[in-house]
Design an enzyme around this catalytic site. Structure first.
Site, mmCIF file in Angstrom:
data_model
loop_
_atom_site.group_PDB
_atom_site.id
_atom_site.type_symbol
_atom_site.label_atom_id
_atom_site.label_comp_id
_atom_site.label_asym_id
_atom_site.label_seq_id
_atom_site.Cartn_x
_atom_site.Cartn_y
_atom_site.Cartn_z
ATOM 1 N N GLU A 20 -7.429 -9.581 9.372
ATOM 2 C CA GLU A 20 -7.136 -9.541 10.817
ATOM 3 C C GLU A 20 -6.266 -8.314 11.026
ATOM 4 O OE1 GLU A 20 -8.155 -11.711 13.183
ATOM 5 O OE2 GLU A 20 -9.138 -13.188 11.892
ATOM 6 N N CYS A 32 -1.096 -7.308 18.562
ATOM 7 C CA CYS A 32 -2.306 -6.656 18.041
ATOM 8 C C CYS A 32 -3.389 -6.508 19.102
ATOM 9 C CB CYS A 32 -2.855 -7.438 16.852
ATOM 10 S SG CYS A 32 -3.224 -9.158 17.264
HETATM 11 P P1 NAD Z 1 1.712 -4.577 7.539
HETATM 12 O O1 NAD Z 1 0.301 -4.314 7.187
HETATM 13 O O2 NAD Z 1 2.720 -3.520 7.301
HETATM 14 O O3 NAD Z 1 2.257 -5.900 6.806
HETATM 15 C C1 NAD Z 1 1.531 -7.109 6.756
HETATM 16 C C2 NAD Z 1 1.891 -7.855 5.481
HETATM 17 O O4 NAD Z 1 1.492 -7.076 4.350
HETATM 18 C C3 NAD Z 1 3.391 -8.111 5.319
HETATM 19 O O5 NAD Z 1 3.559 -9.424 4.808
HETATM 20 C C4 NAD Z 1 3.820 -7.056 4.313
HETATM 21 O O6 NAD Z 1 4.901 -7.456 3.510
HETATM 22 C C5 NAD Z 1 2.582 -6.908 3.462
HETATM 23 N N1 NAD Z 1 2.473 -5.592 2.812
HETATM 24 C C6 NAD Z 1 3.048 -4.417 3.162
HETATM 25 N N2 NAD Z 1 2.673 -3.433 2.333
HETATM 26 C C7 NAD Z 1 1.844 -3.986 1.421
HETATM 27 C C8 NAD Z 1 1.116 -3.487 0.311
HETATM 28 N N3 NAD Z 1 1.178 -2.213 -0.050
HETATM 29 N N4 NAD Z 1 0.327 -4.354 -0.386
HETATM 30 C C9 NAD Z 1 0.243 -5.643 -0.023
HETATM 31 N N5 NAD Z 1 0.924 -6.172 1.006
HETATM 32 C C10 NAD Z 1 1.709 -5.362 1.726
HETATM 33 O O7 NAD Z 1 1.665 -4.985 9.091
HETATM 34 P P2 NAD Z 1 2.883 -5.225 10.063
HETATM 35 O O8 NAD Z 1 3.569 -3.942 10.341
HETATM 36 O O9 NAD Z 1 3.688 -6.378 9.579
HETATM 37 O O10 NAD Z 1 2.112 -5.722 11.384
HETATM 38 C C11 NAD Z 1 1.621 -4.855 12.368
HETATM 39 C C12 NAD Z 1 0.134 -4.631 12.201
HETATM 40 O O11 NAD Z 1 -0.542 -5.865 12.124
HETATM 41 C C13 NAD Z 1 -0.465 -3.902 13.385
HETATM 42 O O12 NAD Z 1 -1.395 -2.948 12.921
HETATM 43 C C14 NAD Z 1 -1.176 -5.004 14.159
HETATM 44 O O13 NAD Z 1 -2.240 -4.562 14.961
HETATM 45 C C15 NAD Z 1 -1.634 -5.890 13.049
HETATM 46 N N6 NAD Z 1 -1.814 -7.246 13.537
HETATM 47 C C16 NAD Z 1 -3.078 -7.758 13.611
HETATM 48 C C17 NAD Z 1 -3.269 -9.024 14.135
HETATM 49 C C18 NAD Z 1 -4.630 -9.637 14.252
HETATM 50 O O14 NAD Z 1 -4.699 -10.851 14.446
HETATM 51 N N7 NAD Z 1 -5.700 -8.893 14.139
HETATM 52 C C19 NAD Z 1 -2.172 -9.779 14.546
HETATM 53 C C20 NAD Z 1 -0.904 -9.213 14.439
HETATM 54 C C21 NAD Z 1 -0.731 -7.952 13.922
#
Ligand code: NAD
Length: 509
Positions: A250, A284
């Site tokens: 997502e 998002c």
């Molecule tokens: P992110 O991708 O930075 O982090 C998401 C998760 O991944 C966190 O738990 C983080 O600790 C983990 N993570 C970070 N780096 C990682 C790595 N190298 N390997 C594995 N895991 C890792 O996202 P964010 O900044 O927390 O959230 C914002 C983003 O999420 C935006 O792009 C937004 O559009 C998206 N989002 C999508 C939805 C949806 O339902 N489609 C909903 C909310 C947010």
């Protein structure tokens, strides 16, 4: 924030069921999260425990699943105030109403929806049997996959952790959750709430940042459900591929809000403001930018300013306006606006007292960016803040070309009559979901699937799609005692010829 005591919000220990109990293996202090990060060994051992319990106990029946959902519902409601306080403290400021409406309501609605529909979803489905295989019977059984890994982002830290969990439990699975490190207090409330309601071989929470996330995504789950950025989504999918773990991603992206010529009015603009400024645009599915007919640009700017003043009468320092989550994101957003300004775009700060934003930490006033170049960072990168670039168009074909010339968005919003242009736009573009004359509300429809396509995601949850995402659709074919296939084996004779002729036509040999 008041000290959190899990007993304050324990509605349900035991109610949610579980094969064993015990205190959580990984104990965390939100003030010093880095020292408390889950180790690889902790995570491997939790997964082994959950898998062993799943194999030992087997798939839970309808009654057990409903009991787990009821236990979780009670735990969430008992923790509601703590959730609101923790999220507000983690963000800097977020209104209690916003958390209740945008997060807790969605969780409760999903629990109620799944509880109501679970019996129907779990029922084996009869399937068609082709003539040569009659009188056999074919059906599909929806089996729990086993242990689901759930990785969550910071922007809706509660609902985006708990709704996938609710779905996993409804489908009969166990789950390990990895909330975002940017929300330490909220993650701690989640961890304690779940440790109180479930045994850890059923639901476990591991805490930590990107390194823990990387190790978590490499675990051999039965399914991995990731919500977060497209950039990290790529890494997660790559890590999961080593164990051939199926993934749901997502992700994010740039969702356009398209306003038909002549449809700029108080209703359409208030809906765009609601979508853009809820959670200060850190959503998002927020409309990332607006496409407005060139004749309507001035009225759009005027009505946007009015709508912001009406919805946020106290300006950006008011009770209902949310802060930006971190200094990094604050600086990034400020940088996007400055880049656009330097490249000649017009910047309009909307609503009351926008200049007061600096008085509260990490707060950005609602901002319109008019005339930014298509190649500028603000028109290429996901904004994730209270800034709305407005681009003008001349025809619906130009709009379609614009959308199709970019990565497929998570959501597409259209404001205007449901006429031929609207139908053409829907038929000619592909996005995760669509909202007509509203923003964000498609996500709240519990019977609609939710998920992106391509760079905005892969797979879906909510609705029956969520239940099926977390289930294995096992096809079963049961042969009857008397059946044609048993007669169609070597040595082939007249019966085989007759059968082939009746299938392929009289000329078949
Ligand atoms: P992110 O991708 O930075 O982090 C998401 C998760 O991944 C966190 O738990 C983080 O600790 C983990 N993570 C970070 N780096 C990682 C790595 N190298 N390997 C594995 N895991 C890792 O996202 P964010 O900044 O927390 O959230 C914002 C983003 O999420 C935006 O792009 C937004 O559009 C998206 N989002 C999508 C939805 C949806 O339902 N489609 C909903 C909310 C947010």
């Amino acid at each position: 924030m008041a000290d959190f005591n899990p007993r304050d919000c324990s509605g349900s220990r035991g109610a949610a069921g579980g094969v064993s109990s015990g205190s959580p293996a990984v104990v965390h202090d939100p003030k010093d999260a880095s020292d408390q990060d889950a180790s690889d060994k902790d995570m491997v051992s939790l997964l082994e425990q959950q898998r062993a319990a799943f194999l030992w106990v087997g798939a839970p029946n309808l009654r057990d699943r409903k009991a787990k959902l009821a236990g979780l519902r009670a735990a969430v409601l008992a923790c509601r105030a703590h959730i609101g306080e923790a999220i507000s403290a983690d963000f800097g400021h977020r209104s209690r109403h916003e958390t209740d409406i945008m997060e807790v309501m969605g969780v409760i609605q999903t629990i109620d929806y799944l509880t109501r529909n679970l019996k129907r979803f779990m029922k084996p489905e009869r399937r068609h049997v082709a003539l040569p295989y009659r009188a056999g019977r074919a059906w599909v059984e929806y089996q729990p996959k086993g242990v689901i890994g759930v990785m969550a982002p910071w922007n809706y830290p509660f609902s985006l952790t708990i709704i996938p969990l609710v779905t996993a439990l409804a489908a009969g699975n166990r789950a390990m959750l990895k909330p975002s490190e940017l929300m330490p207090r909220t993650s701690e409330v989640i961890r304690q709430m779940l440790a109180d309601a479930f045994s850890e071989d059923e639901v476990a929470v591991v805490l930590g940042g990107p390194e823990v996330g990387a190790a978590f995504s490499a675990l051999p789950f039965d399914h991995l459900f990731f919500t977060g950025s497209t950039q990290v989504g790529r890494k997660v999918m790559q890590a999961a591929s080593h164990n051939l773990v199926p993934v749901t991603l997502e992700l994010g992206g740039k969702s356009p809000a398209i306003v038909a010529r002549g449809s700029v009015n108080a209703r359409s603009i208030e809906s765009i403001v609601f979508g853009k400024l809820s959670n200060a645009g850190q959503t998002c599915v927020a409309p990332d930018y607006a496409l407005v007919h060139e004749d309507d640009l001035d009225i759009f700017v005027t009505l946007y300013d009015k709508a912001v003043s009406r919805i946020y009468p106290d300006g950006p320092t008011g009770r209902d306006y949310v802060s930006i989550v971190s200094d990094r994101h604050y600086d990034r957003l400020k940088g996007l606006v400055e880049d656009a300004r330097n490249a000649g775009a017009r910047i309009v700060e909307a609503g009351r007292k926008p200049e007061a934003a600096v008085e509260r930490g990490r707060t950005i006033a609602p901002t319109l960016v008019i005339g930014a170049d298509d190649g500028s960072a603000i028109m290429r990168e996901e904004i994730f803040g209270p800034i709305l670039p407005v681009r003008t168009y001349r025809s619906i074909d130009e709009v379609i070309g614009h959308v199709n010339g970019r990565p497929r968005p998570l959501a597409l919003y259209y404001f205007g009559p449901e006429d031929a242009d609207c139908a053409k736009l829907l038929a000619s573009t592909t996005s995760g979901n669509v909202g007509i004359n509203n923003t964000l509300l498609h996500v709240a429809q519990d019977d609609l699937p939710f998920g992106g396509i391509g760079p905005s995601g892969m797979g879906a949850y909510h609705g029956i799609e969520g239940f099926r995402t977390m289930s294995h659709a096992k096809g079963v074919f049961a042969q009857s005692r008397w059946n044609l296939p048993s007669l169609l084996r070597a040595p082939y004779g007249r019966l085989a010829d007759w059968t082939l002729r009746s299938m392929f036509g009289p000329t078949a040999k």
